[in-house]
Design an enzyme around this catalytic site. Structure first.
Site, PDB file in Angstrom:
ATOM      1  N   ARG A   2       0.850  -1.199   0.000  1.00 32.27           N
ATOM      2  CA  ARG A   2       0.000   0.000   0.000  1.00 32.27           C
ATOM      3  C   ARG A   2       0.878   1.239   0.000  1.00 32.27           C
ATOM      4  O   ARG A   2       1.775   1.379   0.820  1.00 32.27           O
ATOM      5  CB  ARG A   2      -0.917  -0.003   1.222  1.00 32.27           C
ATOM      6  CG  ARG A   2      -1.646   1.319   1.506  1.00 32.27           C
ATOM      7  CD  ARG A   2      -2.928   1.428   0.729  1.00 32.27           C
ATOM      8  NE  ARG A   2      -3.536   2.743   0.798  1.00 32.27           N
ATOM      9  CZ  ARG A   2      -4.551   3.078   1.577  1.00 32.27           C
ATOM     10  NH1 ARG A   2      -5.061   2.188   2.410  1.00 32.27           N
ATOM     11  NH2 ARG A   2      -5.056   4.285   1.535  1.00 32.27           N
ATOM     12  N   ARG A  36      -5.620   1.755  -4.605  1.00 32.24           N
ATOM     13  CA  ARG A  36      -4.802   1.098  -3.584  1.00 32.24           C
ATOM     14  C   ARG A  36      -4.899  -0.414  -3.708  1.00 32.24           C
ATOM     15  O   ARG A  36      -5.944  -0.932  -4.095  1.00 32.24           O
ATOM     16  CB  ARG A  36      -5.206   1.542  -2.188  1.00 32.24           C
ATOM     17  CG  ARG A  36      -6.648   1.254  -1.849  1.00 32.24           C
ATOM     18  CD  ARG A  36      -7.176   2.233  -0.850  1.00 32.24           C
ATOM     19  NE  ARG A  36      -7.740   3.338  -1.583  1.00 32.24           N
ATOM     20  CZ  ARG A  36      -8.698   4.111  -1.156  1.00 32.24           C
ATOM     21  NH1 ARG A  36      -9.195   3.947   0.031  1.00 32.24           N
ATOM     22  NH2 ARG A  36      -9.181   5.080  -1.880  1.00 32.24           N
TER      23      ARG A  36
END
Length: 159
Positions: free
Chosen positions: A82, A91
């Site tokens: 991430r 993401r």
């Protein structure tokens, strides 16, 4: 033992595999997953020009307190690649604490219940599957009531 409702999701890479990896990491590093919703697909909320998200709600039993739980979730996000370079942006994985026991927490880096959850179908739909009668400790409405009154019109499709 503490109980936390989490929302996991992502829209980069193999979305389903990422949810499975996150779920395994949560089970291994945080605690037992007591309930899990179906997986839902939803168009991006907020920053719309990106791929659709897969999301899932989990109920986790953990010995961690809320700040420690947040630290562990952020570590899992980091382990999974991430990168936080754009608010509401794409993401690989996003791990959010929606509720922690029935507590109301307001710290610099942690607000529980999640302050925007009642405005988002992608949170309410999976949560309604596993906890329709759970009462929001501030709004004093059930998850089902919040979902029925939510103004978010994005479709949340069970996969």
């Amino acid at each position: 033992m503490n109980h936390a409702y989490l929302l996991i999701g992502g829209n980069i890479g193999d979305r389903l595999a990422n949810l499975e990896t996150a779920t395994k990491a949560i089970q291994d590093q945080i605690g037992n997953i007591l309930l899990s919703s179906s997986i839902y697909e939803t168009a991006a909320w907020g920053l719309e020009n990106q791929a659709s998200f897969l999301n899932q709600a989990l109920l986790v039993s953990t010995t961690a307190d809320a700040p420690t739980l947040l630290e562990k979730l952020l570590a899992i996000e980091q382990q999974m690649g991430r990168i936080r370079n754009q608010p509401l942006g794409p993401r690989t994985i996003d791990l959010d604490i929606i509720f922690f026991n029935e507590e109301i927490i307001d710290l610099n880096n942690l607000v529980i219940p999640h302050p925007q959850m009642q405005k988002r179908n992608f949170v309410l739909s999976p949560l309604n599957e596993i906890a329709p009668n759970y009462l929001h400790p501030i709004l004093k409405k059930s998850i089902n009531q919040l979902l029925m009154n939510c103004e978010d019109k994005l479709l949340c499709i069970k996969k």
